[in-house]
Design a protein around this motif. Sequence first.
Motif, PDB file in Angstrom:
ATOM      1  N   SER A 231     -11.505  24.421 -47.620  1.00  4.27           N
ATOM      2  CA  SER A 231     -12.598  25.119 -46.422  1.00  4.27           C
ATOM      3  C   SER A 231     -13.586  25.830 -47.532  1.00  4.27           C
TER       4      SER A 231
ATOM      5  N   GLY B 137     -15.772  22.285 -48.565  1.00  7.00           N
ATOM      6  CA  GLY B 137     -16.664  21.907 -47.527  1.00  7.00           C
ATOM      7  C   GLY B 137     -16.249  22.597 -46.151  1.00  7.00           C
TER       8      GLY B 137
ATOM      9  N   SER C 239     -14.313  23.449 -42.690  1.00  3.81           N
ATOM     10  CA  SER C 239     -12.895  23.054 -42.210  1.00  3.81           C
ATOM     11  C   SER C 239     -13.172  21.903 -41.393  1.00  3.81           C
ATOM     12  N   ARG C 240     -14.154  21.665 -40.447  1.00  6.09           N
ATOM     13  CA  ARG C 240     -14.125  20.678 -39.328  1.00  6.09           C
ATOM     14  C   ARG C 240     -14.567  19.374 -40.227  1.00  6.09           C
ATOM     15  N   ASP C 241     -15.456  19.426 -41.075  1.00  8.03           N
ATOM     16  CA  ASP C 241     -15.529  18.069 -41.953  1.00  8.03           C
ATOM     17  C   ASP C 241     -14.438  17.676 -42.624  1.00  8.03           C
ATOM     18  N   LEU C 242     -13.736  18.394 -43.352  1.00  7.19           N
ATOM     19  CA  LEU C 242     -12.469  18.247 -44.146  1.00  7.19           C
ATOM     20  C   LEU C 242     -11.348  17.955 -43.220  1.00  7.19           C
TER      21      LEU C 242
ATOM     22  N   CYS D 118     -20.320  25.297 -37.852  1.00  4.87           N
ATOM     23  CA  CYS D 118     -19.414  25.978 -38.425  1.00  4.87           C
ATOM     24  C   CYS D 118     -18.413  26.675 -37.396  1.00  4.87           C
TER      25      CYS D 118
ATOM     26  N   ALA E 296     -11.955  16.055 -40.497  1.00  4.21           N
ATOM     27  CA  ALA E 296     -12.208  14.757 -40.185  1.00  4.21           C
ATOM     28  C   ALA E 296     -11.986  13.912 -41.288  1.00  4.21           C
ATOM     29  N   ALA E 297     -12.216  14.281 -42.498  1.00  8.59           N
ATOM     30  CA  ALA E 297     -11.870  13.494 -43.628  1.00  8.59           C
ATOM     31  C   ALA E 297     -10.472  13.260 -43.716  1.00  8.59           C
TER      32      ALA E 297
ATOM     33  N   ARG F 282     -12.349  18.888 -53.094  1.00  6.31           N
ATOM     34  CA  ARG F 282     -13.518  18.882 -52.382  1.00  6.31           C
ATOM     35  C   ARG F 282     -13.724  20.335 -51.635  1.00  6.31           C
TER      36      ARG F 282
END
Length: 288
Positions: free
Chosen positions: A102, A131, A133-136, A192, A138-139, A129
């Motif tokens: 994150s 980015g 926290s939410r996007d990571l 965020c 999900a990834a 990577r």
Amino acid sequence: MTLPLRAIDLDTVQAFVWVADLGSFTRAAETLDTSQAAISLKLKRLEDRLGCRLLERTPRHVRLSPEGESFLAPARDLLAAHARALSGIAPAPPRRLVLGISDHVAGPELPGLVARLAATDPGLVIEVRIGPSRDLGAAFDRGEVDAVIVRREGERRDGRLLAEERVGWFAASTWRRRPGEPLRLATLAAPCGVRAVATRALDAAGIPWTEVFVGGGVLALGAAISAGLGVAALAGRVTPAGAVEVGESLGLPPLPASQVVLRTRLADARAREALRVVGSAFRSAIPR
């Protein structure tokens, strides 16, 4: 007659290096997946073999003695030579670790964390990577990354807790709020989690606010703080140099602590060992 030099156990050397790097018997034990008592025993055995004290121990700190400082570089060389010898006999197939961190978590210790990963397994290809926290998260759920170090958000309780760190309100030391104007906020782009927590806290306290800067990452947010554009909610560890906490002086509401967790699905033993190293190093970097 000169007595023959007694062989040194590589496990004791490895324990010494980790205690030296992490500054803690507890963190070294976590990294090596053993007990603190076992680490102490290994260090005593190594000091007995070498005939000198390598570490100075106090209730709060562990630091290298002059002899320990002298021995650290040769100890690293010995472990590296051992790893090269093993890889020459049975070269390991290349492995890749895709790690998401994150942007609210990746602080100044990030180069050290990457270095520890590389030192743990020289054959490991590391992809990091950065980015939200939410996007990571999900990834990770989609199987696109092997592990993530992220802020715990919402109702999720999975993942290994690495640390809790305080989040505060920060601004440039020269920044001043003008009487009667809404609080000028610098934030990361929605959605965020830190932004959501901060704005909810201001709304609950009845403090008017306005967004004056939206950044695509913590580096950009730090630049906005340094430029004196406004106030941002951040963990102190990732704030730019010269930023000061202004929450108390401005009467801003306290913010909840940020829980940092490690989530992984790795089955490979060497990669999991590398992640243990990173987790221990990260916990050592968080101010208590």
